[in-house]
Design an enzyme around this catalytic site. Structure first.
Site, mmCIF file in Angstrom:
data_model
loop_
_atom_site.group_PDB
_atom_site.id
_atom_site.type_symbol
_atom_site.label_atom_id
_atom_site.label_comp_id
_atom_site.label_asym_id
_atom_site.label_seq_id
_atom_site.Cartn_x
_atom_site.Cartn_y
_atom_site.Cartn_z
ATOM 1 N N HIS A 162 -4.315 5.741 11.588
ATOM 2 C CA HIS A 162 -5.612 6.130 11.042
ATOM 3 C C HIS A 162 -5.685 5.665 9.589
ATOM 4 O O HIS A 162 -4.869 6.058 8.762
ATOM 5 C CB HIS A 162 -5.779 7.645 11.123
ATOM 6 C CG HIS A 162 -7.081 8.142 10.587
ATOM 7 N ND1 HIS A 162 -8.294 7.795 11.141
ATOM 8 C CD2 HIS A 162 -7.361 8.947 9.541
ATOM 9 C CE1 HIS A 162 -9.264 8.384 10.467
ATOM 10 N NE2 HIS A 162 -8.736 9.082 9.488
ATOM 11 N N LYS A 175 -12.070 7.484 2.533
ATOM 12 C CA LYS A 175 -11.536 6.128 2.745
ATOM 13 C C LYS A 175 -12.646 5.125 3.030
ATOM 14 O O LYS A 175 -12.667 4.019 2.468
ATOM 15 C CB LYS A 175 -10.527 6.143 3.898
ATOM 16 C CG LYS A 175 -9.329 7.056 3.681
ATOM 17 C CD LYS A 175 -8.340 6.974 4.820
ATOM 18 C CE LYS A 175 -8.914 7.449 6.136
ATOM 19 N NZ LYS A 175 -9.251 8.893 6.129
ATOM 20 N N ASP A 208 -11.254 3.182 10.071
ATOM 21 C CA ASP A 208 -10.897 4.305 10.939
ATOM 22 C C ASP A 208 -9.572 4.075 11.675
ATOM 23 O O ASP A 208 -8.638 4.852 11.526
ATOM 24 C CB ASP A 208 -12.004 4.623 11.944
ATOM 25 C CG ASP A 208 -11.748 5.950 12.652
ATOM 26 O OD1 ASP A 208 -11.361 6.915 11.969
ATOM 27 O OD2 ASP A 208 -11.922 6.015 13.878
ATOM 28 N N ARG A 228 3.751 8.230 -13.187
ATOM 29 C CA ARG A 228 2.878 7.736 -14.259
ATOM 30 C C ARG A 228 3.345 6.400 -14.827
ATOM 31 O O ARG A 228 2.622 5.770 -15.593
ATOM 32 C CB ARG A 228 2.798 8.778 -15.371
ATOM 33 C CG ARG A 228 2.215 10.108 -14.896
ATOM 34 C CD ARG A 228 2.095 11.110 -16.016
ATOM 35 N NE ARG A 228 1.160 10.669 -17.043
ATOM 36 C CZ ARG A 228 0.878 11.379 -18.144
ATOM 37 N NH1 ARG A 228 1.461 12.552 -18.330
ATOM 38 N NH2 ARG A 228 0.025 10.913 -19.035
#
Length: 319
Positions: A148, A169, A187, A253
């Site tokens: 998915h 998405k 999808d 980070r």
């Protein structure tokens, strides 16, 4: 899929590689290719059948044909019949392909019709043809899975966007298309493992070019934005996981250490991106794609910053 392994009809091979079918009475739609390796039966024509895998496509080139002519028709028919009959351990070959448009004797055609082993022919030289057929069969029989997500081509990099249903998405993909990038699949993404390093993603035929936008419905990216906005398949270079922001979680980070996700035994670099209001996810995906390309070309921004800081601290300590 056949007996737990992938298969492809011989008819598709004939159409894709433009092969001449010398046995048209045999239904090539029902003949299945299950092996991604081919064989030149030189040793078998000489009578050596130990460890012979008859499930493979058999290729006959100039060397094999010349040998058959030298040994005579009686010997050649005997050996070809053993090749076509297969063995107790494996079935008969899916086909025998003659290269260089070599003349095929009528006796061999009759034998092929009797054992229902298609005889095909190509104009191409043997070695280039073998490379082409191995490449095609490897792609068609590659291990595969469905996941998915959304797959987009960004600046030539295949970016697989994953995340929980409804996280955004498809909306990110739509914005990326607006910015000139190309949609591969929305999808559901079908992934094929071509080799130890390459994963190719594509869309199921039934949903190709479609995007589901909650509140609007289904839209056709190809119809709305033109043929330049879509692509049939793309190698997967980077995975971006979208997830709800969690202040308790420590997000990377600097990016000095790569994180990976595994598909079909292959590892792909993966970035987890926290979702917060106001973040332009399309720009973030673009930046991730360019940064990943830079790393592949030998430049790592995080490493350069680390080296600058280390060098600066070393200089201060000396003073």
């Amino acid at each position: 899929m056949q007996n737990g392994t992938y298969s492809v009809p011989l008819k598709e091979l004939i159409e894709q590689l433009d092969l001449e079918n010398c046995t048209p009475d045999i239904d090539t739609e029902k003949v299945l290719i299950t092996q991604n390796e081919v064989n030149r039966p030189a040793l078998q024509l000489a009578g050596y059948f130990d460890y012979f895998d008859s499930n493979r496509i058999q290729i006959i080139g100039h060397v094999e044909h010349t040998y058959m002519q030298q040994k005579g028709m009686e010997h050649s028919l005997k050996m070809i019949e053993k090749i076509m009959a297969g063995s107790a351990e494996s079935s008969k070959p899916p086909c025998i392909i003659y290269c260089r448009e070599i003349w095929i004797e009528e006796e061999i055609i009759n034998l092929a019709n009797h054992y229902e082993v298609p005889i095909l022919r190509t104009k191409k030289a043997t070695s280039p043809f073998m490379a082409e057929i191995i490449r095609w069969v490897n792609a068609e029989l590659a291990p595969r899975c469905s996941i998915h997500g959304v797959l987009v081509d960004i600046y030539g990099e295949g970016i697989l966007i994953m995340g929980e249903s409804g996280i955004g998405k498809s909306e990110v993909a739509l914005e990326l298309i607006h910015r000139g990038h190309r949609l591969v699949s929305d999808d559901v993404v079908e992934i094929k493992r071509i080799n130890d390093k390459s994963l190719i993603g594509s869309s199921p035929g039934i949903t190709r070019h479609f995007i589901e936008l909650r509140g609007i419905g289904i839209v056709n990216a190809k119809s709305l934005f033109g043929v330049e906005s879509v692509k049939d398949e793309q190698e997967i270079d980077l995975v971006i996981k979208l997830e709800e922001f969690n202040k308790e979680q420590d997000y990377d980070r600097l990016g000095l250490e790569e994180q990976f996700i595994e598909f079909l035994g292959n590892k792909v670099v993966c970035h987890s991106i926290p979702i917060r209001p106001g973040r332009n996810l399309a720009v973030i995906c673009e930046s991730a794609a360019v940064n990943h390309r830079q790393k592949k070309m030998g430049y790592n921004a995080a490493l350069e910053l680390y080296n600058r800081v280390t060098s600066n601290l070393s200089g201060n300590n000396k003073n």
